[in-house]
Design a protein around this motif. Structure first.
Motif, PDB file in Angstrom:
ATOM      1  N   ALA A 109       0.819  -1.215   0.000  1.00 26.13           N
ATOM      2  CA  ALA A 109       0.000   0.000   0.000  1.00 26.13           C
ATOM      3  C   ALA A 109       0.848   1.258   0.000  1.00 26.13           C
ATOM      4  O   ALA A 109       0.543   2.229  -0.712  1.00 26.13           O
ATOM      5  N   VAL A 110       1.929   1.284   0.777  1.00 21.60           N
ATOM      6  CA  VAL A 110       2.725   2.514   0.854  1.00 21.60           C
ATOM      7  C   VAL A 110       3.445   2.789  -0.460  1.00 21.60           C
ATOM      8  O   VAL A 110       3.689   3.957  -0.810  1.00 21.60           O
ATOM      9  N   ASN A 111       3.778   1.749  -1.192  1.00 26.40           N
ATOM     10  CA  ASN A 111       4.381   1.933  -2.509  1.00 26.40           C
ATOM     11  C   ASN A 111       3.353   2.402  -3.533  1.00 26.40           C
ATOM     12  O   ASN A 111       3.638   3.254  -4.378  1.00 26.40           O
ATOM     13  N   LEU A 112       2.154   1.840  -3.471  1.00 24.95           N
ATOM     14  CA  LEU A 112       1.102   2.299  -4.379  1.00 24.95           C
ATOM     15  C   LEU A 112       0.720   3.744  -4.073  1.00 24.95           C
ATOM     16  O   LEU A 112       0.328   4.495  -4.973  1.00 24.95           O
ATOM     17  N   SER A 113       0.861   4.146  -2.815  1.00 26.63           N
ATOM     18  CA  SER A 113       0.599   5.536  -2.461  1.00 26.63           C
ATOM     19  C   SER A 113       1.599   6.467  -3.139  1.00 26.63           C
ATOM     20  O   SER A 113       1.246   7.569  -3.578  1.00 26.63           O
ATOM     21  N   ASP A 114       2.856   6.026  -3.244  1.00 27.90           N
ATOM     22  CA  ASP A 114       3.853   6.824  -3.970  1.00 27.90           C
ATOM     23  C   ASP A 114       3.482   6.955  -5.446  1.00 27.90           C
ATOM     24  O   ASP A 114       3.638   8.023  -6.050  1.00 27.90           O
ATOM     25  N   LEU A 115       3.022   5.859  -6.051  1.00 27.85           N
ATOM     26  CA  LEU A 115       2.586   5.938  -7.444  1.00 27.85           C
ATOM     27  C   LEU A 115       1.387   6.876  -7.578  1.00 27.85           C
ATOM     28  O   LEU A 115       1.292   7.659  -8.536  1.00 27.85           O
ATOM     29  N   ALA A 116       0.464   6.803  -6.615  1.00 27.59           N
ATOM     30  CA  ALA A 116      -0.711   7.678  -6.646  1.00 27.59           C
ATOM     31  C   ALA A 116      -0.294   9.140  -6.596  1.00 27.59           C
ATOM     32  O   ALA A 116      -0.882   9.991  -7.276  1.00 27.59           O
ATOM     33  N   ALA A 117       0.719   9.446  -5.783  1.00 30.58           N
ATOM     34  CA  ALA A 117       1.187  10.829  -5.669  1.00 30.58           C
ATOM     35  C   ALA A 117       1.785  11.348  -6.966  1.00 30.58           C
ATOM     36  O   ALA A 117       1.884  12.564  -7.163  1.00 30.58           O
ATOM     37  N   MET A 118       2.170  10.440  -7.858  1.00 39.51           N
ATOM     38  CA  MET A 118       2.690  10.828  -9.167  1.00 39.51           C
ATOM     39  C   MET A 118       1.606  10.795 -10.242  1.00 39.51           C
ATOM     40  O   MET A 118       1.874  11.117 -11.399  1.00 39.51           O
ATOM     41  N   GLY A 119       0.393  10.367  -9.876  1.00 37.63           N
ATOM     42  CA  GLY A 119      -0.684  10.251 -10.854  1.00 37.63           C
ATOM     43  C   GLY A 119      -0.571   9.023 -11.730  1.00 37.63           C
ATOM     44  O   GLY A 119      -1.140   8.978 -12.822  1.00 37.63           O
ATOM     45  N   GLY A 161      -5.263   9.912  -7.477  1.00 32.07           N
ATOM     46  CA  GLY A 161      -4.045  10.335  -8.157  1.00 32.07           C
ATOM     47  C   GLY A 161      -4.184  10.304  -9.659  1.00 32.07           C
ATOM     48  O   GLY A 161      -3.746  11.227 -10.362  1.00 32.07           O
ATOM     49  N   ARG A 162      -4.807   9.246 -10.176  1.00 27.86           N
ATOM     50  CA  ARG A 162      -5.019   9.148 -11.624  1.00 27.86           C
ATOM     51  C   ARG A 162      -5.907  10.289 -12.119  1.00 27.86           C
ATOM     52  O   ARG A 162      -5.671  10.879 -13.182  1.00 27.86           O
ATOM     53  N   ALA A 163      -6.948  10.618 -11.345  1.00 30.18           N
ATOM     54  CA  ALA A 163      -7.870  11.687 -11.755  1.00 30.18           C
ATOM     55  C   ALA A 163      -7.208  13.060 -11.695  1.00 30.18           C
ATOM     56  O   ALA A 163      -7.579  13.968 -12.455  1.00 30.18           O
ATOM     57  N   LEU A 164      -6.232  13.225 -10.806  1.00 30.52           N
ATOM     58  CA  LEU A 164      -5.565  14.517 -10.669  1.00 30.52           C
ATOM     59  C   LEU A 164      -4.455  14.721 -11.694  1.00 30.52           C
ATOM     60  O   LEU A 164      -4.040  15.858 -11.945  1.00 30.52           O
ATOM     61  N   ALA A 165      -3.951  13.626 -12.283  1.00 29.61           N
ATOM     62  CA  ALA A 165      -2.859  13.729 -13.250  1.00 29.61           C
ATOM     63  C   ALA A 165      -3.265  14.634 -14.410  1.00 29.61           C
ATOM     64  O   ALA A 165      -4.319  14.452 -15.017  1.00 29.61           O
ATOM     65  N   GLY A 166      -2.437  15.617 -14.682  1.00 30.16           N
ATOM     66  CA  GLY A 166      -2.735  16.545 -15.761  1.00 30.16           C
ATOM     67  C   GLY A 166      -3.678  17.665 -15.367  1.00 30.16           C
ATOM     68  O   GLY A 166      -3.956  18.551 -16.182  1.00 30.16           O
ATOM     69  N   ARG A 167      -4.183  17.655 -14.101  1.00 33.29           N
ATOM     70  CA  ARG A 167      -5.109  18.694 -13.643  1.00 33.29           C
ATOM     71  C   ARG A 167      -4.514  19.470 -12.466  1.00 33.29           C
ATOM     72  O   ARG A 167      -4.414  20.695 -12.514  1.00 33.29           O
TER      73      ARG A 167
END
Length: 352
Positions: free
Chosen positions: A74-84, A209-215
């Motif tokens: 989970a903590v690694n996926l959170s890092d990916l989320a922070a990058m979108g 994170g995916r929804a925020l990418a590019g926004r």
């Protein structure tokens, strides 16, 4: 009388993992060879994150194996989320003090449940003998130019946070000091159990994170503490941030078991929240409100980006004037020359 089954070897443990790991269409060759072979996604950029969790540092020694497994990924996926980024694959390195098949099965229950929830394939890793330690590398994809970065905050941006803050730090506090608070009623016991769940099983905000990418402009996941992590954004972006203390989102469980000063200290410097903190133009406020409803993820506006070099906490409500509130600590620091195991050692101070 039957002989006891022999202890599993290193290769037995690896086979145990291999039999339970799920695949993906883009995994050409997974666990079992010297390295994995993966199919690169055309027209997208690869995002890679790695975190290590050590017993007694990142989780209490008595933590259940399934919870350790869940949190490790989970903590690694959170890092990916922070990058979108959209998660795809991961590798797992396990250091175990002994060959313990039942412990590994429990660990995999949590680890693979988190992997299945986000379509992540475990494609390789290593198993060795040593102090209990878990290292995960997670890989994901993002559209070119759309990744969220710490260095992209702009003066005039709003500062937002997902979920609530301080829950995991409170869960750790109670795990290290059983009986505090006095759990003399079911409501208090339920609140402490919920806070401990937030510590042991964080929720990576992958869809957000995916929804925020590019926004959104800049983003970071809150692992070491809100202020410590926002300091990284300020340094990378060359900006300052004002956070309004009374705007920090608080769970009912947290507010029911700690006083106001301790709650604020846990929210600002406790860490282990794994919520997304991000900056976005004021023009996106309505859109972010709609996104919050669509994803069923609370989003709270807690501050603003301005000129300066650090994060200042204002002892007031959102957009109001007030004195600066100085917390007892800004977050967790590895290799701290004067470490303090208490996630909130004392009340903060106010600079009038």
């Amino acid at each position: 009388m039957h002989d006891a089954p022999p202890d599993p070897t290193e290769f037995d443990l690896i086979q145990r993992i291999r039999q339970r790991a799920a695949g993906r269409a883009d995994v050409v060759l997974g666990i079992g060879d010297d390295a994995a072979i993966l199919e690169a996604a055309p027209g997208r950029q690869l995002v890679v994150a790695m975190d290590t969790l050590n017993a007694g540092v990142h989780f209490p020694l008595h933590t259940a194996p399934a919870d350790i497994g869940w949190k490790a990924l989970a903590v690694n996926l959170s890092d990916l989320a922070a990058m979108g980024a959209e998660p795809a694959w991961c590798t797992l390195s396990l250091s175990l003090p002994e060959r313990d098949g039942p412990w590994l099965d429990g660990f995999l229950d949590g680890f693979l449940a988190m992997a299945a929830a986000h379509g992540v394939a475990l494609v390789g890793g290593d198993t060795t003998r040593g102090p209990l330690s878990v290292c995960v590398t997670a890989h994901g994809w993002v559209e070119p130019g759309a990744a969220l970065r710490r260095s992209a905050a702009r003066v005039g941006d709003d500062v937002w946070i997902s979920g609530s803050l301080g829950d995991a730090a409170a869960g750790l506090r109670f795990a290290l000091a059983p009986g505090e608070p006095a759990e003399d009623d079911e409501h208090t016991r339920a609140a402490v159990r919920w806070l401990r769940e937030r510590l042991d099983r964080p929720t990576p905000r992958v869809d957000l994170g995916r929804a925020l990418a590019g926004r959104a402009h800049a983003a970071i996941d809150v692992s070491d503490g809100l202020l410590a992590d926002l300091d990284h954004v300020c340094e990378a972006s060359g900006v300052g941030v004002r956070v309004w203390a009374d705007a920090l989102p608080c769970s009912a469980s947290l507010s029911s078991v700690v006083d106001a000063d301790l709650r604020r200290a846990l929210q600002l410097g406790g860490g282990d929240d794994y919520e997304l903190c991000f900056t976005a133009p004021a023009a996106l406020r309505d859109a972010l409100g709609e996104l919050s409803l669509a994803l069923a993820v609370p989003l709270s506006r807690i501050g603003t980006v301005g000129v300066g070099e650090r994060v200042r906490v204002i002892d007031a409500g959102l957009d109001q004037d007030g004195p600066e509130w100085v917390p007892p600590r800004r977050g967790y620091v590895h290799f701290d020359p004067d470490p303090d195991t208490d996630p909130a050692p004392g009340p903060g101070t106010r600079n009038d």
